[in-house]
Scaffold this active site. Structure first.
Site, mmCIF file in Angstrom:
data_model
loop_
_atom_site.group_PDB
_atom_site.id
_atom_site.type_symbol
_atom_site.label_atom_id
_atom_site.label_comp_id
_atom_site.label_asym_id
_atom_site.label_seq_id
_atom_site.Cartn_x
_atom_site.Cartn_y
_atom_site.Cartn_z
ATOM 1 C CE LYS A 64 -3.778 -2.113 2.035
ATOM 2 N NZ LYS A 64 -5.553 -1.990 2.903
ATOM 3 N N GLY A 129 2.186 -0.052 9.091
ATOM 4 C CA GLY A 129 2.414 0.373 8.314
ATOM 5 C C GLY A 129 1.401 0.961 7.538
ATOM 6 C CE1 TYR A 209 -11.036 -10.820 3.593
ATOM 7 C CE2 TYR A 209 -10.564 -8.913 4.380
ATOM 8 C CZ TYR A 209 -10.993 -10.247 3.536
ATOM 9 O OH TYR A 209 -9.540 -10.289 2.063
#
Length: 248
Positions: A64, A129, A209
């Site tokens: 990312k 992060g 999740y």
């Protein structure tokens, strides 16, 4: 047929392909969504150049932040966060223009408003992060105070796990796991919190999740804390990504 996808290092845990495949089928959209696991983000530009059908990608751990130098522009939220999880691919006259966005920020912000059920206070963000940066930006917009927690990095607003103490935990109401710890298939991993000080006054939010109940969530429940996993957030950020890819 338009093509979209997810880029990350290990994608065995991801539900993104399942989500978009169902969406395309239910809404009769002529498109496909692929998982694109890559050991090196340097492959990204070659992938985009070679696949003329690719219109947009989601970006996940650990790229990312690393993907940003490859992009031509950033949305204000992505620039402020220093992390990108959505890339829109423009193709015109044989030229590429790559635009980076962060849909994690509004998705997490919505989750806190809907589920935390408490006024702004002090939050602990586990991790440093790209996901943690998005959580920090969302909490900043919601006027929460927060500290980031790291195994090794220390700064004015980042503390070590070893320095978490009873007084700090008593002041904290929200704890967010923004690390990949606990993600399938390593479901037995969890951030090293001092669990003896976690109780019914805390709300534990896990960005993970899969599995639906991580060790982080399970231990929180055992101590009386309210909890939530990251599945609803995944759906919200995916919906926002789809809007970005299909905007003019």
């Amino acid at each position: 047929m338009k093509r979209y996808g997810l880029i990350g290092k290990s994608l065995k845990h991801s539900f993104s392909q399942e989500y978009f495949t169902r969406k395309f089928s239910d809404e009769n959209i002529a498109a496909e969504y692929r998982l694109m696991p890559k050991q090196n983000i340097a492959d990204f530009l070659a992938i985009v150049a070679d696949d003329q059908l690719l219109c947009g990608v989601n970006v996940t751990i650990p790229y990312k932040k690393e993907i940003i130098p490859m992009l031509d522009s950033l949305s204000p939220v992505a620039a402020q966060t220093g992390a990108v999880n959505t890339v829109k691919i423009h193709r015109e006259a044989g030229k590429l223009f790559l635009e980076g966005f962060n849909t994690d920020v509004p998705a997490f912000e919505s989750e806190v408003i809907e589920k935390a059920g408490m006024p702004s206070g002090l939050a602990l963000i586990l991790g440093t992060g790209g996901a943690a940066s998005a959580v920090a930006e969302a909490l900043h917009q919601l006027e929460w105070d927060f500290k980031m927690v790291s195994r090794s990095k220390q700064s004015p607003n980042t503390i070590l796990y070893a320095n978490l103490n009873q007084m700090l935990l008593q002041q904290t109401t929200l704890i967010v796991n923004a690390t990949p710890l606990g993600t399938f298939p390593d479901a037995d991993a969890s951030p090293p919190l001092p669990w003896q000080w976690i109780n019914e006054n805390h709300f534990l939010f896990d960005l993970v999740y899969n599995p639906p109940e991580t060790l982080f969530i399970r231990r929180g429940k055992q101590n009386g804390a309210r909890t939530s996993n990251g599945l609803d957030m995944l759906h919200k950020q995916a919906q926002l990504s789809w809007k970005i890819w299909n905007s003019p």
